[in-house]
Design an enzyme around this catalytic site. Structure first.
Site, mmCIF file in Angstrom:
data_model
loop_
_atom_site.group_PDB
_atom_site.id
_atom_site.type_symbol
_atom_site.label_atom_id
_atom_site.label_comp_id
_atom_site.label_asym_id
_atom_site.label_seq_id
_atom_site.Cartn_x
_atom_site.Cartn_y
_atom_site.Cartn_z
ATOM 1 N N HIS A 23 0.841 -1.203 0.000
ATOM 2 C CA HIS A 23 0.000 0.000 0.000
ATOM 3 C C HIS A 23 0.877 1.255 0.000
ATOM 4 O O HIS A 23 0.628 2.211 -0.731
ATOM 5 C CB HIS A 23 -0.872 0.051 1.253
ATOM 6 C CG HIS A 23 -1.970 -0.971 1.333
ATOM 7 N ND1 HIS A 23 -2.148 -1.780 2.417
ATOM 8 C CD2 HIS A 23 -2.957 -1.303 0.463
ATOM 9 C CE1 HIS A 23 -3.201 -2.559 2.226
ATOM 10 N NE2 HIS A 23 -3.713 -2.306 1.039
ATOM 11 N N ARG A 96 -1.986 -5.388 -8.634
ATOM 12 C CA ARG A 96 -0.863 -6.290 -8.402
ATOM 13 C C ARG A 96 -0.660 -7.248 -9.562
ATOM 14 O O ARG A 96 0.423 -7.511 -10.003
ATOM 15 C CB ARG A 96 -1.073 -7.094 -7.127
ATOM 16 C CG ARG A 96 -0.757 -6.331 -5.894
ATOM 17 C CD ARG A 96 -1.390 -6.948 -4.699
ATOM 18 N NE ARG A 96 -2.836 -6.822 -4.750
ATOM 19 C CZ ARG A 96 -3.630 -7.069 -3.742
ATOM 20 N NH1 ARG A 96 -3.147 -7.484 -2.610
ATOM 21 N NH2 ARG A 96 -4.929 -6.900 -3.867
ATOM 22 N N SER A 134 -2.987 -7.737 2.532
ATOM 23 C CA SER A 134 -3.290 -7.688 3.973
ATOM 24 C C SER A 134 -3.702 -9.072 4.451
ATOM 25 O O SER A 134 -3.353 -9.496 5.550
ATOM 26 C CB SER A 134 -4.424 -6.695 4.234
ATOM 27 O OG SER A 134 -4.064 -5.411 3.804
HETATM 28 P P1 ADP Z 1 -10.019 -3.261 -0.580
HETATM 29 O O1 ADP Z 1 -10.788 -3.974 0.504
HETATM 30 O O2 ADP Z 1 -10.701 -2.009 -1.044
HETATM 31 O O3 ADP Z 1 -9.526 -4.115 -1.703
HETATM 32 P P2 ADP Z 1 -7.295 -3.216 0.376
HETATM 33 O O4 ADP Z 1 -6.803 -2.540 1.607
HETATM 34 O O5 ADP Z 1 -7.180 -4.696 0.315
HETATM 35 O O6 ADP Z 1 -8.759 -2.707 0.223
HETATM 36 O O7 ADP Z 1 -6.563 -2.615 -0.901
HETATM 37 C C1 ADP Z 1 -6.660 -1.246 -1.225
HETATM 38 C C2 ADP Z 1 -6.047 -1.003 -2.567
HETATM 39 O O8 ADP Z 1 -4.650 -1.271 -2.513
HETATM 40 C C3 ADP Z 1 -6.580 -1.917 -3.688
HETATM 41 O O9 ADP Z 1 -6.609 -1.184 -4.885
HETATM 42 C C4 ADP Z 1 -5.578 -3.025 -3.762
HETATM 43 O O10 ADP Z 1 -5.547 -3.592 -5.057
HETATM 44 C C5 ADP Z 1 -4.299 -2.256 -3.461
HETATM 45 N N1 ADP Z 1 -3.256 -3.108 -2.885
HETATM 46 C C6 ADP Z 1 -3.320 -3.944 -1.842
HETATM 47 N N2 ADP Z 1 -2.149 -4.562 -1.618
HETATM 48 C C7 ADP Z 1 -1.301 -4.103 -2.575
HETATM 49 C C8 ADP Z 1 0.060 -4.379 -2.929
HETATM 50 N N3 ADP Z 1 0.790 -5.268 -2.283
HETATM 51 N N4 ADP Z 1 0.571 -3.713 -3.966
HETATM 52 C C9 ADP Z 1 -0.170 -2.843 -4.671
HETATM 53 N N5 ADP Z 1 -1.440 -2.553 -4.423
HETATM 54 C C10 ADP Z 1 -2.017 -3.167 -3.384
#
Ligand code: ADP
Length: 168
Positions: A23, A96, A134
């Site tokens: 993130h 990703r 996560s």
């Molecule tokens: P959501 O429940 O909205 O998917 P997340 O916290 O899981 O929330 O993810 C928020 C955003 O960050 C999403 O667009 C997700 O694709 C992106 N994201 C999560 N982990 C990564 C990562 N390791 N690298 C790049 N983007 C990520």
């Protein structure tokens, strides 16, 4: 002719349960494109988060302390309504792998239907973070694994506090 410069704001929404280095990588990239980026922690009740909304927002706040043009906030309800309230121009989402694409594409187009004015920008993290989520971090922490390479130190401490430091 003089044109007044208007501040460009992006919203980076997500559950952030908890915030990871993936993130943060996306966030840092977004700060190069916008004057201000708001990391907006969604309530995401239906996902039954491990951490409360307050805990998640607090962890984000601490993780972004060193970034001058970034702010942490939380919201409930429709993302497009929140984007309007914050007078933002764009939504940032991380991509990703191909597996993220279908859902993210659907979400972006639906948000465009709901509000034509808001653009969605997809950003790719550094390749070493493409496997990071996560969900996986929580699984490793629950099994007593070391997550220090994947999350900031205070997030690791919060995970240890939830699960203990050894295998469940
Ligand atoms: P959501 O429940 O909205 O998917 P997340 O916290 O899981 O929330 O993810 C928020 C955003 O960050 C999403 O667009 C997700 O694709 C992106 N994201 C999560 N982990 C990564 C990562 N390791 N690298 C790049 N983007 C990520």
């Amino acid at each position: 002719m003089t044109r007044l410069y208007s501040m460009r704001t992006a919203i980076y929404p997500g559950s952030f349960d908890p915030i990871t280095n993936g993130h943060l990588d996306v966030l840092q990239r977004a700060t190069k494109l916008f004057d201000r980026v708001v990391v907006a922690v969604a309530k995401s009740e239906s996902k039954h988060p491990l951490f409360t909304l307050e805990e998640r927002a607090q962890m984000v706040g601490r993780a972004i302390r060193h970034l001058p043009n970034v702010e942490a906030d939380s919201f409930e309800g429709l993302l497009v309504a929140y984007v309007e309230r914050r007078s933002a121009q764009a939504v940032v989402r991380g991509l990703r792998a191909v597996s993220d694409f279908e859902f993210e594409f659907q979400l972006a187009l639906m948000n465009r239907k709901l509000n034509e004015r808001i653009e969605t920008i997809f950003m790719m993290p550094k390749d070493t973070y493409t496997f990071l989520s996560s969900r996986i971090v929580k699984e490793i922490a629950q099994l007593g694994g070391d997550v220090s390479a994947f999350v900031p130190a205070h997030v690791r401490a919060a995970l240890v506090a939830k699960f203990g430091s050894g295998p469940a």
